[in-house]
Design a protein around this motif. Structure first.
Motif, PDB file in Angstrom:
ATOM      1  N   ASN A 166      44.078  44.186  50.703  1.00 17.55           N
ATOM      2  CA  ASN A 166      44.582  44.211  51.711  1.00 17.55           C
ATOM      3  C   ASN A 166      45.651  43.073  51.774  1.00 17.55           C
ATOM      4  OD1 ASN A 166      43.447  41.915  52.161  1.00 17.55           O
ATOM      5  ND2 ASN A 166      41.830  42.632  53.503  1.00 17.55           N
ATOM      6  N   SER A 167      46.410  42.982  53.003  1.00 19.87           N
ATOM      7  CA  SER A 167      47.574  41.977  53.007  1.00 19.87           C
ATOM      8  C   SER A 167      47.045  40.547  52.571  1.00 19.87           C
ATOM      9  CB  SER A 167      48.321  42.122  54.398  1.00 19.87           C
ATOM     10  OG  SER A 167      47.279  42.009  55.241  1.00 19.87           O
ATOM     11  N   ASP A 168      46.069  40.132  53.056  1.00 16.37           N
ATOM     12  CA  ASP A 168      45.695  38.788  52.942  1.00 16.37           C
ATOM     13  C   ASP A 168      45.299  38.617  51.412  1.00 16.37           C
ATOM     14  OD1 ASP A 168      45.609  38.184  55.616  1.00 16.37           O
ATOM     15  OD2 ASP A 168      43.470  38.763  55.805  1.00 16.37           O
ATOM     16  N   LEU A 203      47.455  47.126  45.201  1.00 11.81           N
ATOM     17  CA  LEU A 203      47.295  48.290  46.081  1.00 11.81           C
ATOM     18  C   LEU A 203      46.511  49.445  45.532  1.00 11.81           C
ATOM     19  CD1 LEU A 203      51.055  48.264  47.462  1.00 11.81           C
ATOM     20  CD2 LEU A 203      48.986  47.219  48.676  1.00 11.81           C
ATOM     21  N   THR A 255      39.167  33.949  49.885  1.00  9.23           N
ATOM     22  CA  THR A 255      40.036  34.956  49.822  1.00  9.23           C
ATOM     23  C   THR A 255      40.597  34.919  48.081  1.00  9.23           C
ATOM     24  OG1 THR A 255      41.177  34.456  51.881  1.00  9.23           O
ATOM     25  CG2 THR A 255      42.586  35.938  50.548  1.00  9.23           C
ATOM     26  N   LEU A 293      46.321  40.744  48.396  1.00 12.38           N
ATOM     27  CA  LEU A 293      47.321  41.022  47.545  1.00 12.38           C
ATOM     28  C   LEU A 293      48.128  40.018  46.871  1.00 12.38           C
ATOM     29  CD1 LEU A 293      48.683  43.591  46.211  1.00 12.38           C
ATOM     30  CD2 LEU A 293      50.204  43.761  48.142  1.00 12.38           C
ATOM     31  N   PRO A 294      48.503  38.996  47.776  1.00 14.08           N
ATOM     32  CA  PRO A 294      49.452  37.770  46.826  1.00 14.08           C
ATOM     33  C   PRO A 294      48.504  37.237  45.792  1.00 14.08           C
ATOM     34  CG  PRO A 294      49.623  37.551  49.031  1.00 14.08           C
ATOM     35  CD  PRO A 294      48.542  38.640  48.900  1.00 14.08           C
ATOM     36  N   THR A 312      37.291  41.152  54.547  1.00 14.94           N
ATOM     37  CA  THR A 312      37.496  40.215  53.522  1.00 14.94           C
ATOM     38  C   THR A 312      36.098  39.508  53.270  1.00 14.94           C
ATOM     39  OG1 THR A 312      39.872  39.818  53.938  1.00 14.94           O
ATOM     40  CG2 THR A 312      38.652  38.140  52.468  1.00 14.94           C
ATOM     41  N   ARG A 336      51.925  44.782  41.604  1.00 16.34           N
ATOM     42  CA  ARG A 336      51.930  45.090  43.010  1.00 16.34           C
ATOM     43  C   ARG A 336      51.235  46.312  43.199  1.00 16.34           C
ATOM     44  NH1 ARG A 336      53.888  46.734  47.680  1.00 16.34           N
ATOM     45  NH2 ARG A 336      53.851  45.390  49.343  1.00 16.34           N
TER      46      ARG A 336
END
Length: 445
Positions: free
Chosen positions: A123-125, A118, A45, A127-128, A264, A114
């Protein structure tokens, strides 16, 4: 260089190109090791997150080279014609522009990290990881702009060996720090950027020593901004900007296609391919950066035959390097892909498959890079801009829009190879036309 013989040109070509290629190769090796540490030490990831951020990093490099390569061509033209005062002022103008560029990119990328993540397609996985990376990337924008930009001028100041030494030193520092941070201390993705910052600072200090000890003809002074020079710098550098930006637009296009078709893991596979292909791309960039001072200086001195001879040497070198790389990937592709992850055979197989289908396109890229360099160094800005623009948002993207809806994610491979082939053929036709206009038919060797 006006009356230099073929052997003399060959020696000069080797003196400039070999250190440039070595420096870029070392740089690519540390990029690959960076990918290995991220994949092995943090996970796939994080590897995908780095690939999501790549288009933004490529944008920084593209804007830097817009100023640096455009300025270096104008610098070498003045130097070739014997006007060092104007040449040095071009350098000082470019340093000021590079500082402004680093600040303009670095501050917004930190404040809006942030939103930028985007926008880049995370994606949500992912982004951090992307936001953690970008939080430390702000100082890197300034350091990278200055260090990379000044290195181009140092090479044009007859010091290709210093550029090689600085690049190697920075790369070694980066590898050691990343090993300590990621593999030994098990830190997060942001520590890869911290290591990059420290390594870039070391590299920049090595280059700065040349000015402190006044080793070359370049000197730092307050610039006298001249509209005519700025126009030539940007007109000459816009094709390099578009060519480098094409790395960003192609990666961005493929990331979007892959994240929707393969998720991913698809982006992680493409990240591995990007890391491995950095080897051959760095060689070809090294060839063009090494050839550029010779071609620009010869054009400034009115020696168009030498410009063309150096161009042909660069074409042959790039074709040989990309062909050898293709053979290497066909034989060892799976083994190279396995270095970037731990225990995920599906990711290895996917990346190896993708690698074998991507690498033929780099033969075409090598030819296109030298064709654009020929236009730049002979100040045929319209030709270079058209070709670079088509590579940035042209044939590859059009073929992606046609083929991906028809055959899904697998459409990226023929789109890439077909698009790059169109770029190479069109730019080669332009070069042949330009050569016939500048060199008498009987003197074209």
């Amino acid at each position: 260089m006006q009356n230099a013989g073929i052997k003399g040109i060959g020696r000069e070509y080797i003196r400039f190109v070999v250190p440039s290629v070595i420096a870029m190769m070392i740089s690519s090796v540390y990029i690959i090791i960076d990918g290995v540490f991220v994949g092995q030490g943090i996970g796939e990831t994080a590897l995908a997150a780095v690939n999501i951020v790549f288009p933004f990093i490529f944008l920084t490099m593209a804007l830097t080279l817009l100023i640096a390569i455009g300025g270096a061509n104008v610098y070498s033209f003045y130097k070739g014609s014997g006007d060092m005062a104007k040449a040095n002022n071009v350098f000082c103008q470019c340093v000021a522009l590079l500082i402004a560029l680093g600040l303009l990119l670095g501050i917004p990328s930190f404040v809006f990290r942030r939103e930028l993540g985007l926008l880049l397609g995370a994606n949500s996985d992912i982004l951090p990881y992307v936001t953690a990376f970008l939080a430390w990337a702000a100082p890197l924008q300034l350091l990278q702009s200055l260090t990379l930009g000044v290195s181009v001028f140092i090479r044009n100041d007859d010091a290709p060996g210093l550029v090689m030494a600085g690049t190697i030193a920075g790369s070694l520092v980066n590898v050691v720090l990343e090993y300590i941070f990621i593999m030994r201390l098990h830190k997060g993705i942001e520590y890869t950027v911290i290591a990059n910052n420290i390594a870039m600072l070391v590299q920049g200090l090595i280059f700065a020593a040349r000015f402190v000890f006044r080793k070359g003809q370049l000197t730092l002074a307050l610039p006298r901004f001249r509209g005519f020079d700025l126009k030539r710098i940007f007109a000459n550098g816009v094709s390099t900007f578009l060519m480098e930006l094409s790395q960003s637009t192609v990666a961005y296009s493929f990331n979007l296609a892959l994240i929707h078709s393969h998720g991913t893991q698809g982006v992680a596979s493409y990240a591995i391919v990007t890391y491995i292909c950095a080897i051959v791309y760095s060689v070809m960039i090294g060839v063009s950066q090494g050839a550029q001072p010779l071609m620009s200086r010869s054009h400034g001195g009115g020696d168009e035959k030498t410009v063309y001879r150096v161009y042909k040497m660069g074409v042959r070198t790039n074709i040989a390097a990309s062909t050898a790389f293709l053979i290497l990937c066909l034989i060892l592709g799976k083994g190279m892909a396995a270095l970037f992850q731990s225990g995920n055979s599906g990711l290895t197989d996917s990346a190896a498959h993708m690698l074998r289908l991507f690498t033929p396109g780099y033969i075409m890229i090598g030819l296109t890079l030298m064709n654009i360099l020929y236009f730049q160094t002979t100040e045929r800005d319209r030709y270079s801009t058209v070709v670079a623009l088509l590579r940035c948002v042209g044939f590859v993207q059009v073929l992606l829009l046609i083929l991906v809806p028809l055959v899904g994610g697998n459409g990226i491979y023929p789109a890439f190879i077909g698009g790059e082939a169109c770029n190479a053929v069109l730019s080669f036709v332009f070069v042949r036309r330009a050569v016939r206009r500048s060199i008498p038919a009987g003197e074209i060797a």
